[in-house]
Design an enzyme around this catalytic site. Structure first.
Site, short mmCIF file in Angstrom:
data_model
loop_
_atom_site.label_atom_id
_atom_site.label_comp_id
_atom_site.label_asym_id
_atom_site.label_seq_id
_atom_site.Cartn_x
_atom_site.Cartn_y
_atom_site.Cartn_z
N THR A 3 -68.31 -31.30 43.53
CA THR A 3 -68.80 -30.61 42.33
C THR A 3 -70.07 -31.30 41.82
O THR A 3 -70.46 -32.37 42.30
CB THR A 3 -67.73 -30.66 41.23
OG1 THR A 3 -67.35 -32.04 41.04
CG2 THR A 3 -66.52 -29.85 41.60
N PRO A 21 -66.46 -24.90 43.76
CA PRO A 21 -65.93 -26.04 43.01
C PRO A 21 -64.42 -26.14 43.08
O PRO A 21 -63.85 -27.13 42.64
CB PRO A 21 -66.37 -25.75 41.57
CG PRO A 21 -66.45 -24.26 41.50
CD PRO A 21 -66.89 -23.80 42.87
N MET A 60 -61.07 -25.07 45.79
CA MET A 60 -60.64 -24.50 47.08
C MET A 60 -59.18 -24.03 47.02
O MET A 60 -58.63 -23.65 48.05
CB MET A 60 -60.77 -25.56 48.18
CG MET A 60 -62.13 -26.17 48.31
SD MET A 60 -63.31 -24.98 48.92
CE MET A 60 -64.81 -25.93 48.88
N HIS A 98 -58.47 -34.64 33.92
CA HIS A 98 -58.49 -35.14 35.31
C HIS A 98 -58.29 -36.66 35.27
O HIS A 98 -58.49 -37.29 34.23
CB HIS A 98 -59.84 -34.87 35.98
CG HIS A 98 -60.07 -33.44 36.39
ND1 HIS A 98 -60.43 -32.46 35.50
CD2 HIS A 98 -60.00 -32.84 37.61
CE1 HIS A 98 -60.57 -31.32 36.15
NE2 HIS A 98 -60.31 -31.51 37.43
N LYS A 146 -62.74 -39.60 37.44
CA LYS A 146 -63.60 -38.44 37.75
C LYS A 146 -64.97 -38.60 37.10
O LYS A 146 -65.07 -38.85 35.90
CB LYS A 146 -62.94 -37.13 37.29
CG LYS A 146 -63.78 -35.90 37.64
CD LYS A 146 -62.99 -34.61 37.50
CE LYS A 146 -63.87 -33.38 37.67
NZ LYS A 146 -64.50 -33.27 39.00
N GLY A 199 -65.94 -28.96 37.62
CA GLY A 199 -66.83 -27.92 38.16
C GLY A 199 -66.19 -26.55 38.06
O GLY A 199 -66.87 -25.53 37.90
#
Ligand SMILES: NC(=O)C1=CN([C@@H]2O[C@H](COP(=O)(O)OP(=O)(O)OC[C@H]3O[C@@H](n4cnc5c(N)ncnc54)[C@H](OP(=O)(O)O)[C@@H]3O)[C@@H](O)[C@H]2O)C=CC1
Ligand SMILES: O=C(O)C1=N[C@H](C(=O)O)C[C@H](O)C1
Length: 276
Positions: A103, A125, A127, A160, A164, A169
């Protein structure tokens, strides 16, 4: 013949699990990986293989040897937001098809780079199959019923792992879709939670997933406060993204074999019916 993949971002968290998932799903893992400059080791053990780590300072000198052995390889990129544009330029320069999961970076420049070169790629950003489907649902809302939430107030909060580097993203992309509905809200307004105590107490992240989770809540409130909508996707761990990444690689390999490869995103992969 199995698809050959070079997973970049080893020994990072996504790099490792994606490499393991590639092997588990029958792809051939190329024993090289692009990594960060500050990594001290020259090798990493991943998925039962010794992976040679190529740094930004020596990758140009070494890539010829990799491509000579694996001329048809596809790169998977799970590196760092600061590396996105540089790595993509490297893949385009060396005509290496790629799946970009990383991202951040300059997303417009990234899209322009692959569009101008008509470069075989999948960039997204997120999957995770169901999250991609959620993104498509919000896109549908924006296209078909752009005024449905007129006058409502949007707020977005994401949590997160504390390591991070960037704002989600995924949240940024979803906010982009809400903007098409006229919401006066920018990615800078997204609330980031990185404090572990708050993650457990307020966001209800299980303690064992503090090191790897992605919780997102998008709230829509009517102007008078009497109506509240909430869309939420909470993921513990990283397996879901690794599986989606392998789907993207297989999709891209099929497109290359059919001579129809070009820049794609995960919505294209989902539409193709190739996601497991
Ligand atoms: N699309 C999706 O579905 C998902 C996307 N992501 C994204 O993937 C990215 C990686 O996440 P994660 O694995 O958790 O992060 P990590 O920090 O665990 O791993 C990133 C790795 O990339 C390395 N790196 C740094 N700079 C470069 C460079 N120039 N070239 C190659 N490698 C480099 C890092 O090395 P060093 O530590 O030395 O800097 C590290 O080993 C993030 O952008 C994240 O948001 C994550 C999950 C799902
Ligand atoms: O860094 C992560 O972990 C994740 N990154 C992606 C993002 O920034 O949207 C996808 C997911 O949220 C996990």
């Amino acid at each position: 013949m199995s698809v050959q993949v070079m997973v970049n971002g080893i020994p990072g968290n996504m790099g490792r699990i994606v490499a393991e998932t590639c092997v588990a799903r029958g792809l051939e893992l190329v024993p090289y990986s692009l990594t960060g400059e500050i990594i001290v080791e020259n090798e990493a053990e991943v998925a039962g293989k010794t992976i040679q780590l190529l740094k930004p300072s020596n990758r140009e000198a070494r890539i010829g040897e990799v491509l000579a052995k694996y001329p048809n390889m596809i790169c998977i990129d799970y590196t760092h937001p600061t590396a996105v544009n540089d790595n993509a330029a490297f893949y385009v320069k060396h005509k290496i098809p790629f799946v970009m999961g990383t991202t951040g970076g300059d997303r417009e420049a990234l899209a322009k780079l692959v569009a101008d070169a008509n470069h075989p790629s999948v960039i997204a950003p997120n999957m995770a199959k169901q999250i991609v489907a959620f993104q498509m649902m919000i896109e549908f809302l924006a296209k078909e019923f752009p005024t449905a939430f007129e006058g409502y107030k949007l707020s977005v909060v994401e949590s997160h792992q504390k390591t991070k580097a960037d704002t989600s993203g995924t949240a940024r992309a979803v906010v982009g879709t809400f903007q098409k509905m006229g919401f006066d809200y920018t990615p800078d307004d997204i609330e980031k939670v990185r404090n572990e105590k708050e993650q457990m107490e307020r966001m209800h992240v299980p303690e064992e997933y503090l090191g790897g989770h992605a919780f997102h809540t998008y709230s829509l409130d009517s102007a008078d406060g009497t109506v509240h909508f909430e869309f939420q996707h909470n993921v513990c761990g990283r397996k879901i993204y690794a599986e989606g990444t392998v789907d993207a690689v297989n999709f891209l390999a099929d497109q290359i074999a059919a001579g129809t490869a070009k820049p794609f995103n995960m919505m294209d992969v989902l539409r193709s019916g190739k996601m497991r």
